[in-house]
Motif scaffolding. Structure first.
Motif, PDB file in Angstrom:
ATOM      1  N   ASP A 337       0.968  -1.263  -0.065  1.00 52.12           N
ATOM      2  CA  ASP A 337       0.074   0.179   0.019  1.00 52.12           C
ATOM      3  C   ASP A 337       0.802   1.206   0.082  1.00 52.12           C
ATOM      4  O   ASP A 337       0.496   2.261  -0.537  1.00 52.12           O
ATOM      5  N   GLU A 340       2.381   1.739  -3.365  1.00 52.72           N
ATOM      6  CA  GLU A 340       1.376   2.101  -4.354  1.00 52.72           C
ATOM      7  C   GLU A 340       1.180   3.694  -4.291  1.00 52.72           C
ATOM      8  O   GLU A 340       0.775   4.555  -5.133  1.00 52.72           O
ATOM      9  N   GLU A 344       1.271   6.467  -7.029  1.00 50.01           N
ATOM     10  CA  GLU A 344       0.452   7.392  -7.554  1.00 50.01           C
ATOM     11  C   GLU A 344       0.738   8.849  -7.612  1.00 50.01           C
ATOM     12  O   GLU A 344       0.536   9.793  -8.390  1.00 50.01           O
ATOM     13  N   GLU A 347       2.750   8.940 -10.703  1.00 49.63           N
ATOM     14  CA  GLU A 347       1.983   9.391 -11.926  1.00 49.63           C
ATOM     15  C   GLU A 347       1.411  10.673 -12.087  1.00 49.63           C
ATOM     16  O   GLU A 347       1.266  11.423 -12.994  1.00 49.63           O
ATOM     17  N   ARG A 384       1.657  -9.138  -6.449  1.00 49.83           N
ATOM     18  CA  ARG A 384       0.852 -10.070  -7.375  1.00 49.83           C
ATOM     19  C   ARG A 384      -0.804 -10.211  -7.177  1.00 49.83           C
ATOM     20  O   ARG A 384      -1.549 -10.229  -8.120  1.00 49.83           O
ATOM     21  N   ARG A 386      -2.705  -8.543  -4.906  1.00 49.41           N
ATOM     22  CA  ARG A 386      -3.369  -7.364  -4.369  1.00 49.41           C
ATOM     23  C   ARG A 386      -4.605  -7.148  -5.273  1.00 49.41           C
ATOM     24  O   ARG A 386      -4.529  -7.490  -6.259  1.00 49.41           O
ATOM     25  N   PRO A 387      -5.546  -6.273  -4.530  1.00 36.15           N
ATOM     26  CA  PRO A 387      -6.675  -5.788  -5.511  1.00 36.15           C
ATOM     27  C   PRO A 387      -6.434  -5.249  -6.763  1.00 36.15           C
ATOM     28  O   PRO A 387      -7.157  -5.485  -7.897  1.00 36.15           O
ATOM     29  N   GLN A 388      -5.347  -4.492  -6.726  1.00 36.09           N
ATOM     30  CA  GLN A 388      -4.703  -3.899  -7.866  1.00 36.09           C
ATOM     31  C   GLN A 388      -3.344  -4.157  -8.094  1.00 36.09           C
ATOM     32  O   GLN A 388      -2.469  -3.487  -7.703  1.00 36.09           O
ATOM     33  N   PRO A 389      -3.281  -5.446  -8.879  1.00 34.61           N
ATOM     34  CA  PRO A 389      -1.889  -6.018  -8.768  1.00 34.61           C
ATOM     35  C   PRO A 389      -0.804  -5.185  -9.521  1.00 34.61           C
ATOM     36  O   PRO A 389      -1.139  -4.337 -10.399  1.00 34.61           O
ATOM     37  N   PHE A 390       0.465  -5.437  -8.962  1.00 33.15           N
ATOM     38  CA  PHE A 390       1.646  -4.617  -9.884  1.00 33.15           C
ATOM     39  C   PHE A 390       2.047  -5.512 -11.023  1.00 33.15           C
ATOM     40  O   PHE A 390       2.004  -6.821 -10.726  1.00 33.15           O
ATOM     41  N   ASP A 391       2.273  -4.951 -12.093  1.00 28.17           N
ATOM     42  CA  ASP A 391       2.767  -5.677 -13.208  1.00 28.17           C
ATOM     43  C   ASP A 391       3.983  -6.104 -12.948  1.00 28.17           C
ATOM     44  O   ASP A 391       4.882  -5.760 -12.030  1.00 28.17           O
TER      45      ASP A 391
END
Length: 456
Positions: A337, A340, A344, A347, A384, A386-391
């Protein structure tokens, strides 16, 4: 002043005691209680796909205080967190070994850490028979312990070799040798707090000479402060929390000129922002969390604000996200988290989202890690699953390529172009054989639980 003299007498008596009886059992108990194993809470179930990706990664960790403790780096231990066998089990390719020389206790009634508090690093050093009255002496002692382990690692053909990384060429060789399947692990020496440098009537040239002494001894990561204000800068847990001093500016510029990575972990917010304006090369925050979403047991003082993060990203620096509870909270999923949140912000700044994040475990730093080094595949699984996986490319960057790139650019002989090219080819050693477990009964945990010590 009277209290300080009393502590000097206590330390002298403890140093004398080391010549009269063995304090090893007490030191071992203290080590085991301050550096407990990771709790088995909310860890991801590692799938075969997770494990395969993990073993293909080039993994780097930017912060472990292992040299502070009386453990053999080459032997698998059941105290603490890091040694070469456990690094190999976790598929770690590059480990920064940081040296703590002062660790004052934060008193319960105080809102800051003071250099005048009981220095637990000095107490531990006295118990170990190490230099008790000199932070410089404690640093040099740990440097020699590391170099001894490097030399001994070359004698056992069946064990991993510990390679002392001092230049960009050393790191390039590490990447190449691991691609060829060699069981070699790179080690970078780092200093956590240059407390004896600067101050008083010292000249700028004396400050430069003190920094050069560290460089000549093989240190390649330079953190000016630890948990309290010193002669170079304020700390984010200090009393004044001031910015860089004149000697701090001189020390950082000299360290950067020589080819040392600047580590701004623990520095005050003013110090971080001023250093970001001063430095010409990328720098790192070797171990930290983020203020966003920080809830107990996570603590705000040590963590980065969004403004801090933006300063690091503008300099193409790298943030080592911590693995311990006070950095991220009570769940290993919070590690991702925090990553992430940094992505963010990147980005929002129109930057590559995963370019400036790394691992900053703080293993062996008197902290409670949420993931052990030998089970780092569970962090790969978390990223890999998590709800929004990292590529996959983001995972490869975060796990080690970002750290590789930053050090290859900054270390002597490095360039940005070479760093990007070499680190893009960095990879792991492939599938590993299962480890035969030694019964824990052979290494019992002794003693009553102690309060977690000063976080590194």
């Amino acid at each position: 002043m009277r209290g300080l003299k009393i502590w000097f007498v206590i330390l002298a008596l403890m140093g004398l005691a080391t010549t009269m009886l063995s304090l090893e059992p007490l030191i071992d108990i203290y080590d085991r209680q301050m550096n407990k194993p990771a709790p088995g809470l909310e860890k991801a179930i590692v799938t075969p796909e997770d494990a395969a990706l993990h073993q293909s990664l080039f993994i780097a960790d930017m912060h472990a205080d292992t040299l502070k403790w009386n453990r053999d780096l080459l032997a698998r231990g059941y105290a603490g967190h890091v040694d070469l066998p456990r690094l190999r089990e976790g598929n770690v390719a590059l480990q920064v070994f940081t040296m703590v020389t002062m660790s004052p206790l934060k008193m319960p009634w105080s809102d800051h850490v003071s250099s005048h508090s009981l220095n637990m690093a000095a107490v531990l050093a006295a118990m170990q028979g190490r230099p008790a009255f000199s932070s410089r002496g404690r640093a040099l002692y740990q440097i020699n312990r590391f170099k001894d382990a490097v030399e001994r690692s070359r004698e056992d053909e069946d064990a991993p070799e510990l390679l002392h990384i001092q230049s960009a060429e050393d790191l390039r060789q590490l990447v190449q040798r691991r691609r060829q399947g060699e069981a070699v692990i790179g080690g970078i020496l780092g200093l956590e707090g240059a407390h004896w440098i600067g101050g008083g009537n010292k000249s700028d040239e004396q400050v430069k000479a003190e920094v050069r002494e560290l460089f000549d001894a093989g240190v390649r990561l330079f953190a000016p402060v630890h948990r309290f204000d010193n002669n170079l800068s304020g700390s984010n847990e200090g009393r004044r929390r001031h910015g860089l001093t004149q000697h701090g500016r001189v020390a950082l510029q000299e360290a950067e000129r020589l080819g040392m990575m600047i580590d701004l972990a623990h520095i005050s917010q003013n110090g971080l922002h001023e250093a970001a304006e001063l430095l010409q090369q990328p720098f790192v925050i070797s171990h930290s969390g983020v203020k966003e979403g920080c809830a107990p047991p996570c603590t705000l003082d040590r963590n980065l604000s969004d403004s801090d993060i933006r300063h690091v990203l503008r300099n193409d620096g790298v943030i080592g996200v911590g693995f311990w509870t006070r950095a991220v909270g009570d769940s290993p999923w919070r590690i991702a988290d925090a990553m992430e949140h940094i992505m963010e912000i990147a980005e929002d700044m129109n930057l590559p989202p995963a370019r400036n994040i790394a691992y900053g475990s703080d293993y062996d730093g008197s902290v409670l890690p949420l993931i052990g080094v030998e089970e780092l595949n569970s962090l790969t699984a978390i990223m890999r699953q998590r709800p929004q996986p990292f590529d996959e490319e983001a995972i490869r960057d975060i796990a080690g390529r970002n750290s590789c790139r930053a050090f290859l650019q900054v270390l002597p002989g490095g360039t940005a172009g070479t760093a990007d090219t070499v680190c893009a080819t960095a990879q792991g050693l492939g599938p590993r054989e299962p480890r035969i477990e030694t019964p824990l009964s052979e290494a019992p945990l002794i003693g009553a639980p102690l309060v977690q010590g000063p976080a590194s």
